[in-house]
Design an enzyme around this catalytic site. Structure first.
Site, PDB file in Angstrom:
ATOM      1  N   CYS A  17     -21.301  14.625 -25.730  1.00 16.21           N
ATOM      2  CA  CYS A  17     -20.875  13.608 -27.199  1.00 16.21           C
ATOM      3  C   CYS A  17     -22.104  14.162 -28.371  1.00 16.21           C
ATOM      4  O   CYS A  17     -21.332  13.390 -29.121  1.00 16.21           O
ATOM      5  CB  CYS A  17     -20.905  11.888 -27.120  1.00 16.21           C
ATOM      6  SG  CYS A  17     -19.316  11.592 -26.550  1.00 16.21           S
ATOM      7  N   LYS A  20     -21.631  15.955 -31.997  1.00 20.47           N
ATOM      8  CA  LYS A  20     -20.642  15.475 -32.281  1.00 20.47           C
ATOM      9  C   LYS A  20     -21.232  15.379 -33.668  1.00 20.47           C
ATOM     10  O   LYS A  20     -21.881  15.847 -34.043  1.00 20.47           O
ATOM     11  CB  LYS A  20     -19.712  14.002 -32.135  1.00 20.47           C
ATOM     12  CG  LYS A  20     -19.061  13.718 -31.115  1.00 20.47           C
ATOM     13  CD  LYS A  20     -18.803  12.466 -30.187  1.00 20.47           C
ATOM     14  CE  LYS A  20     -17.640  11.698 -31.462  1.00 20.47           C
ATOM     15  NZ  LYS A  20     -17.392   9.881 -31.081  1.00 20.47           N
ATOM     16  N   ASP A 227     -13.903   2.397 -27.376  1.00 14.86           N
ATOM     17  CA  ASP A 227     -14.674   3.418 -26.673  1.00 14.86           C
ATOM     18  C   ASP A 227     -15.948   3.710 -27.311  1.00 14.86           C
ATOM     19  O   ASP A 227     -16.029   4.297 -28.049  1.00 14.86           O
ATOM     20  CB  ASP A 227     -14.381   4.496 -25.090  1.00 14.86           C
ATOM     21  CG  ASP A 227     -14.008   5.599 -25.932  1.00 14.86           C
ATOM     22  OD1 ASP A 227     -13.769   5.951 -27.612  1.00 14.86           O
ATOM     23  OD2 ASP A 227     -13.622   7.166 -24.893  1.00 14.86           O
TER      24      ASP A 227
END
Length: 349
Positions: A17, A20, A227
């Site tokens: 992640c 991103k 989340d």
């Protein structure tokens, strides 16, 4: 950890992640996009920066849809597949839904990666979906310069079970279900500085399905869930504060961490994504004056397949936390509360 045929992380400019786009860049890209308001059945769209889209089919059923994919955060292909799939499914659980179907998203530089390695990535993802109780029904693949894998996932729930990040209430207790540290651990992996125990700790966390979110959505005392992934705890907390139009107060000492997170952060294993995160939303975060930069960066650390941030009625916090821990999230802690005030996150130490 098996010895890889090829170091997957060496083929990507970023991983997990941490790939991103920075929150500020994403907001700029989405600015001026057509509003989805004419579609009355779209209960949750892109306007709140939530975890998934929600379409109301009828009085009893909502369809929840999401997609998530990224470049390798580890070198073991089977583990990469598992982590990427777990991360994608998390968005469904964070909305209070149950996943029922997935499609695979695959981009691979086959001139650099043997076919058997790609098979292991796919096998890892399929194993997680099987554990969650649904199939991968198909997908799409392309030849790409860097390895990419993820899922588009469909889930279902009742309309009253939808949990947005915009529904936290003043006084709510904040519960975080997993420890922080994925970004600093992945930075250590790239530099060959994470031992086997650290790797096992990271993989155990990033492959733990957040299915407890679907269970919590049946509890009316649970008001909001999101989340914690690429924008870090601070970023996703700020999204909840902004969309709920209140302040979140987080006790830095209460935040659960991986066992070596502090040590690695102090030693400089900070990702570029953590710095980009802070540059994007730091103006909306109030830090204690004595907080060192490494600790701030750890709170902004991108969490691949991180935990859930849950806002619940304060008189139910003990029972909700007990349910989360009994579901296997042994690191879960109450880390703060929501209060009336400007849309910001205030850190206390």
């Amino acid at each position: 950890m098996n010895a890889p045929i090829v170091r997957l992380t060496s083929l990507a400019h970023g991983g997990g992640c941490g790939c991103k786009l920075a929150p500020s860049v994403l907001q700029e890209l989405l600015a001026g996009q057509p509003a989805a308001a004419p579609f009355r059945q779209l209960l949750v769209g892109a306007d709140t920066g939530d975890d998934a889209a929600v379409w109301r089919v009828d009085d009893n059923t909502c369809i929840v849809a999401t997609t998530d994919f990224f470049m390798p955060v580890v070198d073991d292909p089977f583990d990469f597949g598992r982590i990427a799939a777990t991360n994608a499914i998390s968005d469904i659980y964070a909305m209070g839904a149950k996943p029922i179907l997935a499609l695979a998203i695959l981009g691979m530089p086959l001139d650099k990666i043997p076919v058997e390695v790609v098979r292991e990535i796919l096998r890892g993802g399929a194993s997680v979906c099987a554990d969650a109780g649904f199939p991968i029904g198909g997908g799409h693949s392309i030849d790409a310069p860097e390895p990419i894998y993820g899922l588009a996932v469909i889930g279902i729930c009742r309309p009253e079970q939808v949990r947005r990040n915009a529904d936290a209430k003043p006084g709510d207790a904040l519960i975080l279900t997993k420890g922080l540290g994925v970004g600093v651990y992945s930075a250590a992996i790239k530099k060959g500085q994470l031992d086997g125990d650290g790797y096992a700790e990271m993989v155990a966390s990033t492959t733990q399905l957040n299915r407890v979110g679907g269970d919590l959505s049946a509890d009316p005392a649970v008001h909001a869930i999101t989340d914690v992934t690429g924008f870090g705890l601070l970023g996703h907390s700020f999204e909840m504060a902004r969309e709920s139009k209140l302040s979140l107060v987080i006790d830095a000492k209460a935040v659960p961490l991986f066992s070596r997170a502090n040590e690695l952060a102090m030693s400089g294993f900070i990702t570029g994504a953590s710095k980009r995160n802070w540059a994007s939303y730091g103006a909306s975060i109030v830090l204690p004056p004595a907080m060192p930069e490494w600790q701030r960066d750890l709170l902004a650390d991108p969490q691949t397949s991180g935990g859930l941030l849950v806002a619940c009625a304060p008189d139910h916090a003990e029972a909700v936390l007990k349910k989360v821990i009994e579901a296997g999230f042994t690191s879960a802690k109450v880390i703060g509360h929501a209060e009336a005030g400007p849309a910001q996150v205030r850190i206390e130490s």
